[in-house]
Design an enzyme around this catalytic site. Structure first.
Site, PDB file in Angstrom:
ATOM      1  N   ASP A 384       0.862  -1.188   0.000  1.00  0.00           N
ATOM      2  CA  ASP A 384       0.000   0.000   0.000  1.00  0.00           C
ATOM      3  C   ASP A 384       0.898   1.238   0.000  1.00  0.00           C
ATOM      4  O   ASP A 384       1.563   1.540   0.998  1.00  0.00           O
ATOM      5  CB  ASP A 384      -0.902  -0.029   1.233  1.00  0.00           C
ATOM      6  CG  ASP A 384      -1.967   1.048   1.205  1.00  0.00           C
ATOM      7  OD1 ASP A 384      -1.791   2.052   0.490  1.00  0.00           O
ATOM      8  OD2 ASP A 384      -2.983   0.889   1.917  1.00  0.00           O
ATOM      9  N   HIS A 385       0.895   1.955  -1.107  1.00  0.00           N
ATOM     10  CA  HIS A 385       1.799   3.103  -1.255  1.00  0.00           C
ATOM     11  C   HIS A 385       1.382   4.287  -0.373  1.00  0.00           C
ATOM     12  O   HIS A 385       2.145   5.243  -0.231  1.00  0.00           O
ATOM     13  CB  HIS A 385       1.854   3.537  -2.723  1.00  0.00           C
ATOM     14  CG  HIS A 385       3.188   4.090  -3.137  1.00  0.00           C
ATOM     15  ND1 HIS A 385       4.135   4.527  -2.237  1.00  0.00           N
ATOM     16  CD2 HIS A 385       3.736   4.276  -4.363  1.00  0.00           C
ATOM     17  CE1 HIS A 385       5.186   4.967  -2.883  1.00  0.00           C
ATOM     18  NE2 HIS A 385       4.983   4.814  -4.180  1.00  0.00           N
ATOM     19  N   ARG A 386       0.186   4.231   0.209  1.00  0.00           N
ATOM     20  CA  ARG A 386      -0.207   5.287   1.157  1.00  0.00           C
ATOM     21  C   ARG A 386       0.608   5.199   2.442  1.00  0.00           C
ATOM     22  O   ARG A 386       0.793   6.186   3.141  1.00  0.00           O
ATOM     23  CB  ARG A 386      -1.697   5.171   1.494  1.00  0.00           C
ATOM     24  CG  ARG A 386      -2.644   5.361   0.327  1.00  0.00           C
ATOM     25  CD  ARG A 386      -4.070   5.069   0.730  1.00  0.00           C
ATOM     26  NE  ARG A 386      -4.231   3.700   1.209  1.00  0.00           N
ATOM     27  CZ  ARG A 386      -5.363   3.208   1.705  1.00  0.00           C
ATOM     28  NH1 ARG A 386      -6.427   3.997   1.820  1.00  0.00           N
ATOM     29  NH2 ARG A 386      -5.427   1.960   2.105  1.00  0.00           N
TER      30      ARG A 386
END
Length: 414
Positions: A384-386
């Site tokens: 998850d790049h968040r």
């Protein structure tokens, strides 16, 4: 409903299984809680069973016959669909999106609730038919009533204009008549497959996902596995690559704790978990299931191998309990046994990362200025790049590769 074990005229005893029900994740056996004779069956295998629907009529010894919809005994409480896992949790206050209306009153039978809960609802002017019950069979408890009141408060706090707004309707996919080109067949999606479809869609739309690829030289590791395979077999535990991956992954997670977190969007916080419960994707005839092995950091390779074998068997036989698929912090998906190479696994929300393993392949590589054949394992880390940056993912993958290539023999010995 998956299976029906009784027919009209059968004698049943207390606690005897009478049918199997399929919910979103598993198949559960429903027992009879009274002894007697089955006088009429109202359902067939494959039927969808809803709350309050009659299943069968049972004439107990010395008791007049009563239908499943009318009788008040314990068997009647088993008529309803098994509650989905979301309904099994203790009720919590729900955040109500702007414009969301209250749920409509449920038609049919009066909802089950204790007298004290009914009295409180009357005093507050609340229609219990609008309250979602979290207990078995939809029974309403005090916590459900409290959650409903909090939801009313949330709605009341929203601006009048927003509360009156109507959310845009979802577009309905166009139905195609495939039979115009030739013969077709149809079969309904199982409850499990519907849940898989929904959750994969949620993950796809919610998570800005990146996949990091690499390869690990597992030539030495596989040689060690072959050396100790017979000893593990004698204990009833297969020494598989997935068992090695659990040990490798948990060490990487301890070194890179951000991969063992979840994102709390409502609070805008990252939840740092101090436990390591790893999910393992299992391919079954009904669809993908992900049992969770708890406290992987506290177990040796032998324990992990035995637990993998046990949970894999339960998953394939649809005997996993809902709790055995909850609470995971990281997931491993091994497609190597099927024959796949690199792939892009989807993050299993609310986790933030998943490690995919492909089929090991012999390749020519250079070692100490010599061309040699080595067994290389494809690795795919989706994250998850968040929450996780690319540099952190690269460092995590480097340690995963090192873990496979430098696995200590001491950790394998029984």
């Amino acid at each position: 409903m998956v299976n029906l074990f009784v027919k009209e005229g059968d004698q049943v005893s207390k606690d005897q299984p009478i049918l199997e029900l399929e919910n979103e994740k598993a198949v559960a056996t429903i027992p009879a809680t009274a002894a007697g004779t089955v006088t009429k069956v109202f359902v067939q295998p494959g039927d969808k069973i809803s709350v309050g629907q009659r299943i069968l009529s049972l004439k107990e010894s010395g008791v007049p016959e009563a239908s499943g919809a009318a009788r008040k005994g314990p068997l009647a409480s088993k008529r309803a669909e098994i509650a989905a896992p979301e309904d099994e949790r203790a009720p919590e206050a729900e955040e109500v999106p702007e414009g969301e209306a209250l749920p409509p009153a449920k038609p049919g039978l009066e909802p089950a609730a204790a007298p004290s809960v009914r009295k409180l609802a009357r005093e507050l002017g609340i229609d219990l038919a609008r309250v979602r019950g979290s207990e078995r069979g939809g029974r309403i408890v005090l916590g459900d009533l409290r959650a409903y009141i909090q939801r009313l408060q949330s709605l009341a706090a929203q601006p009048r204009a927003a509360a009156a707004a109507v959310p845009p309707a979802k577009s309905v996919p166009e139905r195609v008549n495939f039979s115009q080109w030739g013969p077709v067949g149809r079969k309904p999606l199982s409850a499990l497959r519907q849940v898989i479809a929904r959750r994969m869609s949620e993950s796809w739309h919610a998570v800005p996902r990146v996949t990091q690829f690499d390869e690990a030289d597992v030539t030495g590791l596989m040689a060690l596995g072959k050396k100790y395979a017979a000893a593990y077999d004698q204990k009833g535990a297969r020494l598989t690559l997935t068992a090695f991956a659990l040990k490798v992954a948990v060490e990487a997670l301890r070194k890179h704790p951000v991969f063992n977190t979840s994102l709390d969007e409502s609070a805008q916080e990252i939840v740092l978990k101090e436990y390591y419960h790893l999910g393992v994707a299992v391919d079954t005839e009904a669809g993908l299931m992900v049992p969770v092995i708890r406290d992987v950091d506290k177990k040796n390779l032998s324990d992990l191998s035995e637990e993998l074998e046990e949970l894999g068997k339960k998953a394939r036989e649809r005997k996993l309990a809902a709790e055995e698929m909850k609470g995971g912090t990281f997931t491993i998906s091994n497609q190597g046994g099927i024959g796949s190479g690199h792939f892009t696994p989807i993050v299993n929300l609310p986790e933030v990362a998943i490690l995919g393993l492909g089929r090991g392949t012999m390749k020519a590589v250079v070692r100490e200025d010599k061309l040699v054949a080595r067994l290389l394992l494809p690795l795919a880390l989706s994250y998850d790049h968040r929450v996780i940056d690319g540099a952190a993912a690269a460092r995590f993958m480097v340690d995963v590769v090192k873990g496979f290539e430098n696995f200590k023999e001491e950790e394998i010995k029984l």
